[in-house]
Design an enzyme around this catalytic site. Sequence first.
Site, PDB file in Angstrom:
ATOM      1  N   ARG A   1      -6.748   8.120  96.233  1.00  0.00           N
ATOM      2  CA  ARG A   1      -6.447   6.795  95.397  1.00  0.00           C
ATOM      3  C   ARG A   1      -7.442   5.803  95.717  1.00  0.00           C
ATOM      4  NH1 ARG A   1      -0.259   5.405  97.330  1.00  0.00           N
ATOM      5  NH2 ARG A   1      -1.349   6.417  99.375  1.00  0.00           N
TER       6      ARG A   1
ATOM      7  N   LYS B   1      -4.732   2.339 101.452  1.00  0.00           N
ATOM      8  CA  LYS B   1      -3.969   2.729 102.713  1.00  0.00           C
ATOM      9  C   LYS B   1      -4.306   1.744 103.693  1.00  0.00           C
ATOM     10  CE  LYS B   1      -1.141   5.275 103.551  1.00  0.00           C
ATOM     11  NZ  LYS B   1       0.230   4.672 103.470  1.00  0.00           N
TER      12      LYS B   1
ATOM     13  N   TYR C   1      -1.858  -1.892 101.783  1.00  0.00           N
ATOM     14  CA  TYR C   1      -0.844  -1.311 102.521  1.00  0.00           C
ATOM     15  C   TYR C   1      -1.209  -1.360 104.017  1.00  0.00           C
ATOM     16  CZ  TYR C   1       1.666   0.101  98.245  1.00  0.00           C
ATOM     17  OH  TYR C   1       2.253   0.389  97.035  1.00  0.00           O
TER      18      TYR C   1
ATOM     19  N   HIS D   1       1.848  -1.566 106.648  1.00  0.00           N
ATOM     20  CA  HIS D   1       2.911  -0.644 107.490  1.00  0.00           C
ATOM     21  C   HIS D   1       2.704  -1.029 108.939  1.00  0.00           C
ATOM     22  CE1 HIS D   1       4.427   1.098 103.964  1.00  0.00           C
ATOM     23  NE2 HIS D   1       3.318   1.502 103.585  1.00  0.00           N
TER      24      HIS D   1
ATOM     25  N   GLU E   1       3.290  -4.031 100.845  1.00  0.00           N
ATOM     26  CA  GLU E   1       4.626  -3.569 101.085  1.00  0.00           C
ATOM     27  C   GLU E   1       5.600  -4.732 101.563  1.00  0.00           C
ATOM     28  OE1 GLU E   1       3.235  -3.185 105.347  1.00  0.00           O
ATOM     29  OE2 GLU E   1       2.317  -2.966 103.158  1.00  0.00           O
TER      30      GLU E   1
ATOM     31  N   SER F   1       7.251   3.819  95.629  1.00  0.00           N
ATOM     32  CA  SER F   1       8.404   4.258  96.114  1.00  0.00           C
ATOM     33  C   SER F   1       9.007   5.190  95.024  1.00  0.00           C
ATOM     34  CB  SER F   1       9.555   3.000  96.315  1.00  0.00           C
ATOM     35  OG  SER F   1       9.004   2.473  97.399  1.00  0.00           O
TER      36      SER F   1
ATOM     37  N   ASP G   1      24.613   4.880 101.180  1.00  0.00           N
ATOM     38  CA  ASP G   1      24.095   3.467 101.431  1.00  0.00           C
ATOM     39  C   ASP G   1      25.105   2.552 102.180  1.00  0.00           C
ATOM     40  OD1 ASP G   1      21.281   2.117  99.915  1.00  0.00           O
ATOM     41  OD2 ASP G   1      22.892   0.854 100.523  1.00  0.00           O
TER      42      ASP G   1
ATOM     43  N   SER H   1      27.630   4.531 104.228  1.00  0.00           N
ATOM     44  CA  SER H   1      26.945   5.114 105.331  1.00  0.00           C
ATOM     45  C   SER H   1      27.350   4.838 106.741  1.00  0.00           C
ATOM     46  CB  SER H   1      25.307   4.819 105.291  1.00  0.00           C
ATOM     47  OG  SER H   1      24.532   5.204 106.346  1.00  0.00           O
TER      48      SER H   1
ATOM     49  N   VAL I   1      15.441   5.483 103.618  1.00  0.00           N
ATOM     50  CA  VAL I   1      15.827   3.863 104.126  1.00  0.00           C
ATOM     51  C   VAL I   1      14.635   2.979 104.289  1.00  0.00           C
ATOM     52  CG1 VAL I   1      18.096   4.945 105.056  1.00  0.00           C
ATOM     53  CG2 VAL I   1      15.837   4.760 106.563  1.00  0.00           C
ATOM     54  N   LEU I   2      14.811   1.617 103.961  1.00  0.00           N
ATOM     55  CA  LEU I   2      13.896   0.753 104.360  1.00  0.00           C
ATOM     56  C   LEU I   2      14.238  -0.543 104.575  1.00  0.00           C
ATOM     57  CD1 LEU I   2      10.922  -0.264 103.653  1.00  0.00           C
ATOM     58  CD2 LEU I   2      11.682  -1.010 101.624  1.00  0.00           C
TER      59      LEU I   2
ATOM     60  N   VAL J   1      10.645  10.053 103.710  1.00  0.00           N
ATOM     61  CA  VAL J   1       9.694   9.138 102.869  1.00  0.00           C
ATOM     62  C   VAL J   1       9.471   7.825 103.680  1.00  0.00           C
ATOM     63  CG1 VAL J   1       9.398   8.227 100.729  1.00  0.00           C
ATOM     64  CG2 VAL J   1      10.713  10.082 100.682  1.00  0.00           C
ATOM     65  N   ALA J   2      10.650   7.558 104.668  1.00  0.00           N
ATOM     66  CA  ALA J   2      10.316   6.461 105.570  1.00  0.00           C
ATOM     67  C   ALA J   2       9.033   6.495 106.761  1.00  0.00           C
ATOM     68  CB  ALA J   2      11.531   6.017 106.054  1.00  0.00           C
TER      69      ALA J   2
ATOM     70  N   ASP K   1       6.189   6.201 106.846  1.00  0.00           N
ATOM     71  CA  ASP K   1       5.079   5.017 106.790  1.00  0.00           C
ATOM     72  C   ASP K   1       5.666   3.849 107.845  1.00  0.00           C
ATOM     73  OD1 ASP K   1       2.769   5.742 105.510  1.00  0.00           O
ATOM     74  OD2 ASP K   1       3.755   5.461 103.614  1.00  0.00           O
TER      75      ASP K   1
ATOM     76  N   VAL L   1       4.638  13.533 105.202  1.00  0.00           N
ATOM     77  CA  VAL L   1       3.434  13.078 104.746  1.00  0.00           C
ATOM     78  C   VAL L   1       3.658  11.495 104.743  1.00  0.00           C
ATOM     79  CG1 VAL L   1       1.432  13.254 102.957  1.00  0.00           C
ATOM     80  CG2 VAL L   1       2.598  15.164 103.980  1.00  0.00           C
TER      81      VAL L   1
END
Length: 372
Positions: free
Chosen positions: A15, A75, A94, A96, A118, A134, A198, A220, A239-240, A267-268, A270, A298
């Site tokens: 990217r 990134k 980004y 993080h 973010e 996302s 959730d 949850s 989750v975020l 996916v979380a 980062d 990843v």
Amino acid sequence: MLIGVPKEIKNHEYRVGLVPSSVREFVAHGHDVIVEQSAGTGIGFADADYEAAGAAIIQTAEEVFARADMIVKVKEPQAGERKMLRPDQILYTYLHLAPDPEQTKDLVESGAVCIAYETVTDRAGRLPLLAPMSEVAGRMSIQVGALCLQKSEGGRGVLLGGVPGVPPADVVVLGGGMVGANATRMALGLGANVCVLDRNVDVMRNLVAEFGSSIKTVYSTRETVESLVLRADLVIGGVLIPGAAAPKLVTADMIKRMKPGSVVVDVAIDQGGCFETSHATTHADPTFIVDDVVHYCVANMPGGVARTSTFALNNVTLPFGLQLANKGYKQALADDEHLRAGLNVYKGEVTYDAVAEALGYSFKDPIQVLAA
């Protein structure tokens, strides 16, 4: 203002901070843009495309960082890039930071003005600069999860959608937000059984309104997470908590008791990951196995579909970037509370409360530091 676009150097990250059409917008507003040589070649843009849009091509990242008033990236800056930042320079990318003490320390010491995509907000309290990535990551999570379930990848040898006479895979999605909704959409499209967990009842209502009886939604709790994860073939961690480290919803003990060959996609990652056994991986070496469970962690998932991701990202970052360039960062941040929410580090101070709390810094209110 002089805008600088270095080439991304994270593993398999193709990217780029600005596409040529975005460069043209900055130039039309009276700004200068310099782009590192070959910054866009990974997504099909030659240096000549940037020159045609009005940018100057620069040979090295060092020169881009040395000259630019604002660095626009994708990134988080890697260690070598962080050393090139200078006081009062704008870093727009980004970050993080909450799970990354080394990066935070370097940014604090740099004296730069660091704005994180973010944590920028909108009027509805959403995260518009995070949303498109996302969406991409949520959709990709099912693609990579389906691949990891194949026997050759260490998985159980389960086809996500099954076939007539053979049941489909059980997919559990942790978090019903942007990642979870897009993962659900893809998993249902492939014919899987899907359950979303959730703690926001309105989020679950919205999912049921969109997908109907095709999915199950469950509130949850530790008990429901454990019971559903142990039965799952594929678990998506989406989750975020904005700007903060992700909660560890799935413990190492749960992983140990999952079905052999099952798959988790974090996916979380980062933000530190929501599986206790997770650690960040790369596109070059994306998976590892813990207790016979395949982990895909990843940290720059959308980089795998770099062209789509870059355009989607530029669509949302460009308006805020133009504000910073047109007004200067002090006026732009003062005028727009939503852009100001993206200010994480300001000239040696941590200005985002979740980052300060996670890493033990004193929180400085961004309004006060800008006024000073």
